[in-house]
Design a protein around this motif. Structure first.
Motif, short mmCIF file in Angstrom:
data_model
loop_
_atom_site.label_atom_id
_atom_site.label_comp_id
_atom_site.label_asym_id
_atom_site.label_seq_id
_atom_site.Cartn_x
_atom_site.Cartn_y
_atom_site.Cartn_z
N LEU B 92 0.83 -1.21 0.00
CA LEU B 92 0.00 0.00 0.00
C LEU B 92 0.86 1.25 0.00
CD1 LEU B 92 -2.82 -1.09 2.37
CD2 LEU B 92 -2.92 -0.72 -0.06
N ALA B 95 1.87 1.86 -3.42
CA ALA B 95 0.80 2.54 -4.17
C ALA B 95 0.83 4.03 -3.88
CB ALA B 95 -0.55 1.95 -3.80
N LEU B 99 1.20 7.11 -6.51
CA LEU B 99 0.23 8.20 -6.62
C LEU B 99 0.92 9.55 -6.47
CD1 LEU B 99 -2.92 6.97 -4.72
CD2 LEU B 99 -2.55 7.22 -7.14
N TYR B 121 0.73 1.00 -12.79
CA TYR B 121 1.35 0.56 -11.54
C TYR B 121 0.33 0.42 -10.42
CZ TYR B 121 5.83 0.83 -13.67
OH TYR B 121 6.88 0.59 -14.49
N ALA B 122 -0.36 1.54 -10.09
CA ALA B 122 -1.28 1.48 -8.95
C ALA B 122 -2.49 0.62 -9.28
CB ALA B 122 -1.73 2.88 -8.57
N ILE B 126 0.29 -3.27 -8.60
CA ILE B 126 0.27 -3.36 -7.14
C ILE B 126 -0.94 -4.15 -6.67
CG2 ILE B 126 0.29 -2.02 -5.02
CD1 ILE B 126 1.77 0.12 -6.54
#
Lengths: 347, 284
Positions: B92, B95, B99, B121-122, B126
């Motif tokens: 997390l 992430a 962001l 990616y996010a 992930i």
């Protein structure tokens, strides 16, 4: 000053969305009732002479807020508490680039929170892809097998259906030559042709994937009540559950608005009514466009609810087969065919 | 001026390294583990505050605020990602890094890159990490799984690199401002400008003067790619045009590579049933 104006716009749009969600839940309950030959909510408000149970959303909202916020033992507290927040933030952020009326330098105002963003639709996908965190975290942190299975199903489903969703719009992007949603509406308005007629296969793939992305029936496996109690939100109560609900319905509104913009012509009506040309400026044109757009979005939302109470749920392997073996090849075919036709037509 | 920034950069690297080392999960368990973590966290926070002080303000107040916010959030999330005890928390924080980086890209005017980073990616990678971590059994993790492998050398090498980066960036930011004072500076400016002019002549980058071209090149490049009618092409179209003209072979090759990887993945996941091994086959 400009910043204050934008803040006011965000405030108004967010509140209108929340109000719309409250009444959408009422509409959904009414439609469910008619589909099942019941009457549905009809009491709230009858004391004040308000018919059809129109005050039901107020009662629902008060119930959500006043219920005891239960925090189960052995949950992973920070993640358990942050999951509903992510759900609602992701849903509301996605609406930022959706134009719900005319946008342009000569218009009375820009009916879009973030106008002139040329990645447009990509932003919706980027933020929409974050919504999966809410579901997967809620499922994991609840420390409950049902929630966990719901979260796992959901992550697989959302990742799978993001691919056909992204591929399905590429046909329209190729035809209109832009990712900016305003440019897409403008192209449809100039030619008086809606996207559904120039890219019918893309429309069907988009609609099916959008149903899956919003976790609506027949794709609501993450929360299938009969086998998983409530899926990822089994352990949530009160306003924490309400935030998931709110997030889901805002997502439905966003997806319906996107369907209208990409494939339903936005506020275009084939030139049947005046004031509905992209060249028209002024308040009357703005209100006319806003109204036509809202009616179209409402129609798509009603269609989604109708589907929900008509079709049964898929089995899990059927769900995955549909995405990987049908929708993705069809979306690729659609993209390829559109590119070939465009090359022939435009030389 | 330069020495001040260099000292600040060294201080940030030293404090950050110390903090990160103390925050990493170590093999030795004891009563002092929590104390060490807290001390490490304090050192890391101090390093972050100094890092925020190092960032020079931009022209716009709002942009400055958001830039500082995203920059500090990215670095802090990266630190927490490395030092988190729980792999889910690590994912997390990763992430969160992505962001924040996306936010920095947006501020720099690279909105396509921002959206692409977040989607890829996010939104996908992930989430797949999380999926795998959550499916793996969380119980019965051994000490060698939870503790960091050789935390000392890792921290030292990372923060020496960070110090080099910070020091070089700090020198850059001080060198460009201020009037030209010495003759040497004047000479350097003249030679670099004439070099740019010759480049402009050579490549015919722009119809107008060299000065305009320099400004044009200095501003966010993808925003200024011109379309057919002289209108500015949208970024995505610009990137697409560049990918399919300047980088055609690279794009094609990476497509082939990805396709091969896809085929490989399918071959690995669908193993053929093994033929019944005879005694001789087993011996080999």
């Amino acid at each position: 000053m400009a910043a204050i104006g934008i803040l006011i716009k965000i405030f108004i749009v967010a509140n209108v969305l929340m109000g719309a969600v409250a009444y959408l839940i009422w509409v959904e309950r009414k439609i469910a009732a008619y589909a099942q030959d019941r009457i549905g909510p009809n009491r709230a408000g009858s004391e004040f002479g308000i018919p059809f149970g129109l005050l039901q959303p107020l009662a629902d909202g008060a119930k959500m807020l006043l219920k005891e916020g239960v925090l189960p033992a052995y949950v992973n507290k920070p993640l358990y508490l942050i999951a509903p927040v992510i759900a609602i933030i992701a849903a509301l952020l996605g609406f930022a680039v959706v134009p719900f009326g005319p946008v342009g330098p000569n218009q009375v105002m820009d009916f879009q929170i973030a106008p002139y963003v040329d990645i447009g639709i990509l932003w919706v996908f980027a933020v929409g892809s974050l919504a999966v965190y809410a579901v997967i975290l809620a499922g994991w942190s609840s420390n409950n097998k049902y929630s966990f299975i719901g979260g796992l199903r959901s992550s697989a489903q959302l990742i799978s259906y993001e691919i056909p969703l992204g591929l399905s719009i590429l046909g329209m992007v190729l035809i209109t030559g832009s990712l900016d949603l305003n440019a897409i509406i403008r192209w449809q308005n100039e030619h008086h042709v809606w996207g559904v007629f120039v890219s019918p296969l893309g429309f069907i793939i988009f609609l099916v994937s959008a149903f899956a992305e919003t976790n609506r029936l027949p794709f609501d496996l993450p929360e299938s009540e009969q086998e998983l109690v409530g899926g990822f939100h089994t352990e949530y109560s009160g306003m924490k559950f309400g935030m998931f609900f709110l997030g889901e319905y805002v997502h439905v509104i966003t997806v319906s608005a996107l369907t209208v913009i990409l494939f339903g012509g936005g506020w275009d009506l084939w030139g049947l009514l005046p004031y509905l040309n992209y060249k028209d400026v002024g308040w009357i044109a703005a209100i006319a466009k806003l109204s036509v757009f809202s009616v179209k979005v409402a129609a798509v939302i009603l269609f989604m609810m109708w589907i929900r109470w008509t079709l049964p749920r898929f089995r899990y392997d059927q769900l995955m087969d549909l995405a990987w073996k049908s929708l993705i090849p069809l979306a690729l075919l659609n993209l390829f065919a559109t590119a070939v036709v465009l090359q022939i037509v435009r030389g | 001026m330069m020495t001040k920034y260099s000292i600040l950069a060294a201080l940030i690297a030293a404090l950050g390294g110390l903090g990160a080392y103390l925050m990493l999960p170590h093999k030795r368990k004891g009563t002092r583990a929590g104390l060490a973590y807290k001390a490490g966290a304090q050192a890391a926070v101090l390093a972050l505050v100094l890092f925020a002080a190092l960032l020079s303000p931009l022209a716009d107040f709002v942009a400055t605020t958001f830039f500082d916010l995203f920059a500090v959030a990215a670095v802090a999330s990266a630190l927490l990602m490395v030092t988190a005890r729980d792999p889910v928390h690590s994912a997390l924080w990763f992430a969160s890094v992505v962001l924040s980086t996306g936010g920095l890209f947006l501020l720099a005017g690279a909105s396509f890159l921002a959206a692409g980073t977040i989607i890829v990616y996010a939104g996908a990678i992930i989430v797949t990490f999380l999926f795998v971590i959550m499916l793996a059994q969380m119980e019965g993790r051994a000490v060698y799984d939870r503790a960091a492998h050789s935390p000392g050398p890792a921290t030292v090498s990372c923060f020496v690199l960070l110090w080099c980066l910070l020091a070089s960036i700090a020198t850059l930011s001080t060198d460009t401002s201020g009037p030209i004072e010495t003759r040497e500076q004047q000479f350097r400016a003249e030679t670099s400008f004439s070099r740019i002019e010759s480049l402009v002549e050579r490549f015919r980058l722009h119809k107008h003067s060299a000065m305009l071209t320099v400004i044009d090149q200095a501003s966010p490049a993808t925003n200024r790619i011109h379309g057919g009618e002289g209108a500015e092409k949208p970024q995505v179209a610009g990137i697409g045009g560049s990918l399919y003209t300047d980088h055609l072979i690279t794009a094609g090759l990476s497509g082939v590579l990805l396709f091969v990887a896809l085929v490989g993945a399918i071959v690995i996941t669908n193993p053929r049933p093994r033929p019944q091994a005879t005694g001789r086959g087993q011996a080999i």
